[in-house]
Design an enzyme around this catalytic site. Structure first.
Site, PDB file in Angstrom:
ATOM      1  N   LYS A 147       8.709   7.439  14.954  1.00  0.00           N
ATOM      2  CA  LYS A 147       7.410   8.092  14.745  1.00  0.00           C
ATOM      3  C   LYS A 147       6.268   7.138  15.090  1.00  0.00           C
ATOM      4  O   LYS A 147       6.465   5.921  15.274  1.00  0.00           O
ATOM      5  CB  LYS A 147       7.283   8.592  13.297  1.00  0.00           C
ATOM      6  CG  LYS A 147       7.483   7.552  12.198  1.00  0.00           C
ATOM      7  CD  LYS A 147       6.346   6.577  11.986  1.00  0.00           C
ATOM      8  CE  LYS A 147       5.047   7.242  11.643  1.00  0.00           C
ATOM      9  NZ  LYS A 147       4.821   7.262  10.194  1.00  0.00           N
TER      10      LYS A 147
ATOM     11  N   ASP B 225       8.882   9.414   6.719  1.00  0.00           N
ATOM     12  CA  ASP B 225       8.593   9.560   8.151  1.00  0.00           C
ATOM     13  C   ASP B 225       9.273  10.832   8.690  1.00  0.00           C
ATOM     14  O   ASP B 225       9.129  11.889   8.104  1.00  0.00           O
ATOM     15  CB  ASP B 225       9.032   8.314   8.924  1.00  0.00           C
ATOM     16  CG  ASP B 225       8.165   7.103   8.578  1.00  0.00           C
ATOM     17  OD1 ASP B 225       7.048   7.317   8.061  1.00  0.00           O
ATOM     18  OD2 ASP B 225       8.604   5.967   8.794  1.00  0.00           O
TER      19      ASP B 225
ATOM     20  N   GLU C 257       8.227  14.489   8.062  1.00  0.00           N
ATOM     21  CA  GLU C 257       7.227  15.089   8.941  1.00  0.00           C
ATOM     22  C   GLU C 257       7.874  15.587  10.228  1.00  0.00           C
ATOM     23  O   GLU C 257       8.878  15.025  10.697  1.00  0.00           O
ATOM     24  CB  GLU C 257       6.099  14.091   9.226  1.00  0.00           C
ATOM     25  CG  GLU C 257       6.534  12.822   9.937  1.00  0.00           C
ATOM     26  CD  GLU C 257       5.502  11.692   9.817  1.00  0.00           C
ATOM     27  OE1 GLU C 257       5.221  11.246   8.683  1.00  0.00           O
ATOM     28  OE2 GLU C 257       4.999  11.248  10.866  1.00  0.00           O
TER      29      GLU C 257
ATOM     30  N   HIS D 149      -1.350  17.894   7.006  1.00  0.00           N
ATOM     31  CA  HIS D 149      -2.083  16.679   7.346  1.00  0.00           C
ATOM     32  C   HIS D 149      -3.184  16.985   8.351  1.00  0.00           C
ATOM     33  O   HIS D 149      -3.030  17.872   9.209  1.00  0.00           O
ATOM     34  CB  HIS D 149      -1.116  15.624   7.922  1.00  0.00           C
ATOM     35  CG  HIS D 149      -1.607  14.219   7.708  1.00  0.00           C
ATOM     36  ND1 HIS D 149      -2.589  13.883   6.820  1.00  0.00           N
ATOM     37  CD2 HIS D 149      -1.218  13.040   8.273  1.00  0.00           C
ATOM     38  CE1 HIS D 149      -2.799  12.580   6.847  1.00  0.00           C
ATOM     39  NE2 HIS D 149      -1.973  12.033   7.735  1.00  0.00           N
TER      40      HIS D 149
ATOM     41  N   ASN E 167       2.112   6.472  13.738  1.00  0.00           N
ATOM     42  CA  ASN E 167       1.180   6.870  12.678  1.00  0.00           C
ATOM     43  C   ASN E 167       0.261   7.976  13.181  1.00  0.00           C
ATOM     44  O   ASN E 167      -0.196   7.962  14.327  1.00  0.00           O
ATOM     45  CB  ASN E 167       0.361   5.653  12.216  1.00  0.00           C
ATOM     46  CG  ASN E 167      -0.527   6.007  11.032  1.00  0.00           C
ATOM     47  OD1 ASN E 167      -1.628   6.530  11.215  1.00  0.00           O
ATOM     48  ND2 ASN E 167      -0.032   5.763   9.845  1.00  0.00           N
ATOM     49  N   SER E 168      -0.017   8.923  12.321  1.00  0.00           N
ATOM     50  CA  SER E 168      -0.781  10.113  12.708  1.00  0.00           C
ATOM     51  C   SER E 168      -2.189   9.784  13.191  1.00  0.00           C
ATOM     52  O   SER E 168      -2.801  10.581  13.907  1.00  0.00           O
ATOM     53  CB  SER E 168      -0.871  11.064  11.518  1.00  0.00           C
ATOM     54  OG  SER E 168       0.407  11.377  11.061  1.00  0.00           O
TER      55      SER E 168
ATOM     56  N   ARG F 259       6.105  17.921   5.974  1.00  0.00           N
ATOM     57  CA  ARG F 259       4.739  17.589   6.410  1.00  0.00           C
ATOM     58  C   ARG F 259       4.517  18.170   7.797  1.00  0.00           C
ATOM     59  O   ARG F 259       5.295  17.896   8.727  1.00  0.00           O
ATOM     60  CB  ARG F 259       4.588  16.076   6.399  1.00  0.00           C
ATOM     61  CG  ARG F 259       3.408  15.535   7.168  1.00  0.00           C
ATOM     62  CD  ARG F 259       3.194  14.107   6.756  1.00  0.00           C
ATOM     63  NE  ARG F 259       2.500  13.330   7.751  1.00  0.00           N
ATOM     64  CZ  ARG F 259       2.247  12.037   7.617  1.00  0.00           C
ATOM     65  NH1 ARG F 259       2.663  11.380   6.523  1.00  0.00           N
ATOM     66  NH2 ARG F 259       1.604  11.385   8.543  1.00  0.00           N
TER      67      ARG F 259
ATOM     68  N   SER G 157       4.084   4.816   0.707  1.00  0.00           N
ATOM     69  CA  SER G 157       3.529   5.056   2.049  1.00  0.00           C
ATOM     70  C   SER G 157       4.268   4.273   3.125  1.00  0.00           C
ATOM     71  O   SER G 157       4.473   3.067   3.015  1.00  0.00           O
ATOM     72  CB  SER G 157       2.047   4.650   2.027  1.00  0.00           C
ATOM     73  OG  SER G 157       1.615   4.271   3.317  1.00  0.00           O
ATOM     74  N   GLY G 158       4.617   4.972   4.191  1.00  0.00           N
ATOM     75  CA  GLY G 158       5.257   4.291   5.322  1.00  0.00           C
ATOM     76  C   GLY G 158       4.321   3.282   5.957  1.00  0.00           C
ATOM     77  O   GLY G 158       4.719   2.171   6.322  1.00  0.00           O
ATOM     78  N   LEU G 159       3.047   3.680   6.071  1.00  0.00           N
ATOM     79  CA  LEU G 159       2.056   2.772   6.648  1.00  0.00           C
ATOM     80  C   LEU G 159       1.948   1.498   5.806  1.00  0.00           C
ATOM     81  O   LEU G 159       1.982   0.380   6.334  1.00  0.00           O
ATOM     82  CB  LEU G 159       0.692   3.482   6.699  1.00  0.00           C
ATOM     83  CG  LEU G 159      -0.501   2.588   7.061  1.00  0.00           C
ATOM     84  CD1 LEU G 159      -0.394   2.094   8.502  1.00  0.00           C
ATOM     85  CD2 LEU G 159      -1.823   3.342   6.861  1.00  0.00           C
TER      86      LEU G 159
ATOM     87  N   ASP H  13       3.614   0.799  11.893  1.00  0.00           N
ATOM     88  CA  ASP H  13       4.116   2.027  11.263  1.00  0.00           C
ATOM     89  C   ASP H  13       4.815   2.865  12.330  1.00  0.00           C
ATOM     90  O   ASP H  13       4.431   3.999  12.606  1.00  0.00           O
ATOM     91  CB  ASP H  13       2.925   2.770  10.624  1.00  0.00           C
ATOM     92  CG  ASP H  13       3.347   3.986   9.815  1.00  0.00           C
ATOM     93  OD1 ASP H  13       4.546   4.102   9.496  1.00  0.00           O
ATOM     94  OD2 ASP H  13       2.473   4.828   9.522  1.00  0.00           O
TER      95      ASP H  13
ATOM     96  N   ASP I 286       7.479   8.428   1.532  1.00  0.00           N
ATOM     97  CA  ASP I 286       7.055   8.883   2.854  1.00  0.00           C
ATOM     98  C   ASP I 286       8.238   8.583   3.784  1.00  0.00           C
ATOM     99  O   ASP I 286       8.415   7.461   4.232  1.00  0.00           O
ATOM    100  CB  ASP I 286       5.799   8.096   3.253  1.00  0.00           C
ATOM    101  CG  ASP I 286       5.406   8.309   4.705  1.00  0.00           C
ATOM    102  OD1 ASP I 286       6.041   9.143   5.378  1.00  0.00           O
ATOM    103  OD2 ASP I 286       4.462   7.628   5.145  1.00  0.00           O
TER     104      ASP I 286
HETATM  105  C1  SPV Z   1       1.313   6.973   5.217  1.00  0.00           C
HETATM  106  O1  SPV Z   1       0.630   6.608   4.261  1.00  0.00           O
HETATM  107  O2  SPV Z   1       2.161   6.251   5.730  1.00  0.00           O
HETATM  108  C2  SPV Z   1       1.132   8.280   5.778  1.00  0.00           C
HETATM  109  C3  SPV Z   1      -0.165   8.914   5.672  1.00  0.00           C
HETATM  110  O3  SPV Z   1       2.037   8.785   6.392  1.00  0.00           O
HETATM  111  S1  SPV Z   1      -0.990   8.597   7.102  1.00  0.00           S
HETATM  112  O4  SPV Z   1      -1.040   7.174   7.300  1.00  0.00           O
HETATM  113  O5  SPV Z   1      -2.250   9.205   6.873  1.00  0.00           O
HETATM  114  O6  SPV Z   1      -0.280   9.232   8.187  1.00  0.00           O
HETATM  115 MG    MG Z   2       3.461   7.551   6.932  1.00  0.00          MG
END
Ligand code: SPV
Ligand code: MG
Length: 537
Positions: free
Chosen positions: A117, A84, A111, A187, A119-120, A156, A43-45, A55, A82
């Site tokens: 980027k 990004d 994505e 997502h 975070n979503s 994504r 996971s990027g986060l 993130d 991930d």
């Molecule tokens: C991550 O886990 O870094 C993701 C998922 O991209 S989210 O944080 O839900 O965007």
């Molecule tokens: Mg991410």
């Protein structure tokens, strides 16, 4: 086990709903694998968070790469990165794909947003989506760059996150699929699964669909299964659980200024070692590292003639009597050398010139005919500072006897034969001992110490026979030197044997550890013993 890329493909294409667990470093990857997961989400986060940054591409792509290299090395299951937005345009994506393949990463997810980027879940509706055509160029370049056909590129779609509707999501899915995307990650930031379910309904099985139920976590997993989703990603639960655990521990330790109450609540240091694979390193060390030479020395007391051997000792001391074409002394020194002991001191006396084996250190007891064992020992110990084994020039023993003594960490260790009644020495001068406890098969743990030693112990009190081998630690060498020197002032010193010295050490309450064993040694005193010794070797 098949390639990680292939394993990931199997997850993607399997009929069942599969799961990826978030991991953010080597140890969390390993923990995820051990829990039973068949794949991991880098996971990027979470990777940003464990670095302590946002993130928002604050960790550079090579920092991410370095991190997942550890994850990949620490685990045997496929990892989807991930990725990004792909860290730039088509050119950055193709370089990324090559670097991921080199690190045995099975898949990357990119994505359709812009670099850097966000975070979503942070103001998702304000986020700008990538131009469809431009994003397709990232996918195409990535697919063209991969060498392994099984490497997967997942695209994504952030249309729902950015506030666009289902038709935009489908339009993008179509275009990405066309461009070569292996699966769609759809997502949604809603707390119910309506968006992803609507998408899946329209998209059907055109390509596998992956979901991240972070916000719609209350949706029963069976629903995702029934709707035919390919993979659900538990996207951030390892970093979140570790943050909570660390916060609680930090608070508790800070408030109590102690680690006492927390000790049993947290993973043991041993558990860290296990996860790190320390045991494998130990085995490898035993395999690869050169065997360490011990710095231990050895004293062999070999000054006496051995009258009972008759003409065999006319021109040489008995230690030089050949047994299977090597002298007894050579057999003994070989055992020490094989044990890593190369500094061997031989005390010679009778016909000393006959002892001429190279690379031994000789100490002469020229008064051998009017002195006894302890005088020879005194001359030798004077020259020694390190851990030392001491034995006699006429005592043969199996090599493992030295290991037996090494197992004990006491400063003085004696080997005692419990079968003293069967000994060839029965009826002749033998070094009998009485110990703190007799040998007992029931006793496995209690250490046993010497109480008394001598040739004339009362039969009832005898627990065994000293085999003539002793180990002395460097720590106690100064004391041993002092005690021998003190005894040497006495009138009877010239007639004192080693057992007298052992008895003296018992009297001054110097603990002497006893290791019980049976047989596998031979005191060579007579012609019959010589024959026995030849068979023994
Ligand atoms: C991550 O886990 O870094 C993701 C998922 O991209 S989210 O944080 O839900 O965007
Ligand atoms: Mg991410």
């Amino acid at each position: 086990m098949s390639k990680k890329t292939k394993q990931f493909r199997e997850l993607l294409l399997s009929k069942d709903l599969e799961f990826l667990l978030e991991a953010h470093n080597g140890i969390s990857a390993k923990i995820g694998e051990e829990a039973g997961f068949k794949g991991l989400w880098a996971s990027g986060l979470a990777i940003s968070a464990q670095y302590g940054v946002r993130d928002s591409n604050e960790a550079s792509w090579t920092q991410v790469l370095e991190n997942i290299e550890f994850m990949s090395d620490a685990s045997n299951i496929p990892i989807m990165l991930d990725g990004d937005t792909g860290y730039g345009n088509f050119n950055n994506v193709r370089r990324l794909v090559r670097k991921l393949e080199q690190r045995d990463i099975a898949a990357v997810c990119i994505e359709d947003k812009l670099y850097p980027k966000t975070n979503s879940f942070i103001d998702g509706d304000k986020q700008e989506l990538a131009d469809i055509e431009e994003f397709c160029s990232r996918i195409k370049a990535g697919k063209d760059a991969q060498i392994d056909d099984d490497f997967s590129i997942i695209t994504r779609i952030e249309a729902f996150i950015a506030g666009w509707g289902l038709s935009e999501a489908l339009k993008r899915a179509e275009a990405y699929h066309e461009a070569g995307s292996d699966a769609i990650l759809i997502h949604s930031a809603k707390s119910d699964p309506s968006e992803i379910l609507a998408f899946k309904k329209e998209w059907g099985d055109t390509s596998p669909v992956i979901v991240v139920p972070t916000k719609y976590y209350s949706t029963p997993t069976e629903v995702l299964e029934q709707e035919g989703f390919s993979i659900a990603i538990w996207a951030n639960h390892m970093i979140r659980s570790s943050i909570k655990a660390m916060q609680e521990s930090a608070k508790q330790i800070f408030e109590s200024s102690s680690i006492l109450t927390i000790e049993n609540e947290i993973a043991s240091v041993k558990e860290i070692f296990r996860l790190q694979g320390v045991s494998e390193l130990k085995e490898a060390e035993a395999n690869y590292l050169p065997k360490k030479e011990t710095t231990a020395e050895a004293i062999i007391l070999a000054a006496s003639r051995g009258e009972a051997m008759g003409s065999l000792t006319d021109d040489q001391p008995k230690t030089m009597i050949p047994l299977k074409n090597k002298s007894m002394l050579e057999h003994i020194t070989e055992i020490y050398r094989n044990h890593g002991v190369n500094n061997i001191h031989v005390v010679r006396g009778y016909k000393k010139k006959a002892i001429n084996i190279p690379e031994l250190h000789y100490i002469d007891n020229d008064d051998f005919d009017v002195t006894s064992e302890l005088s020879s020992f005194q001359k030798a110990i004077e020259q020694i500072d390190g851990d030392t084994y001491c034995s006699f020039g006429d005592v043969l023993f199996k090599p493992y006897m030295l290991d037996l003594m090494d197992d004990s960490e006491d400063d003085l260790v004696l080997l005692i034969d419990t079968q003293w009644r069967d000994s060839v020495n029965k009826g002749r001068a033998a070094d009998y001992v009485k110990c703190s406890q007799p040998h007992s098969r029931a006793n496995y743990t209690d250490p046993i110490f010497l109480d008394s030693a001598g040739e004339t112990l009362d039969e009832e009190s005898i627990h065994g026979e000293w085999m003539g081998i002793i180990k002395i630690s460097s720590k106690i060498i100064p004391l041993i030197k002092n005690e021998v020197n003190a005894l040497s002032k006495g009138e009877d010193f010239h007639s004192m044997k080693m057992h007298h010295f052992l008895e003296h050490l018992c009297k001054i309450k110097q603990p002497i550890r006893v290791v019980y064993t049976t047989g596998n040694w031979l005191d060579v005193d007579t012609l019959e013993d010589v024959i026995r010794a030849s068979n023994f070797i």
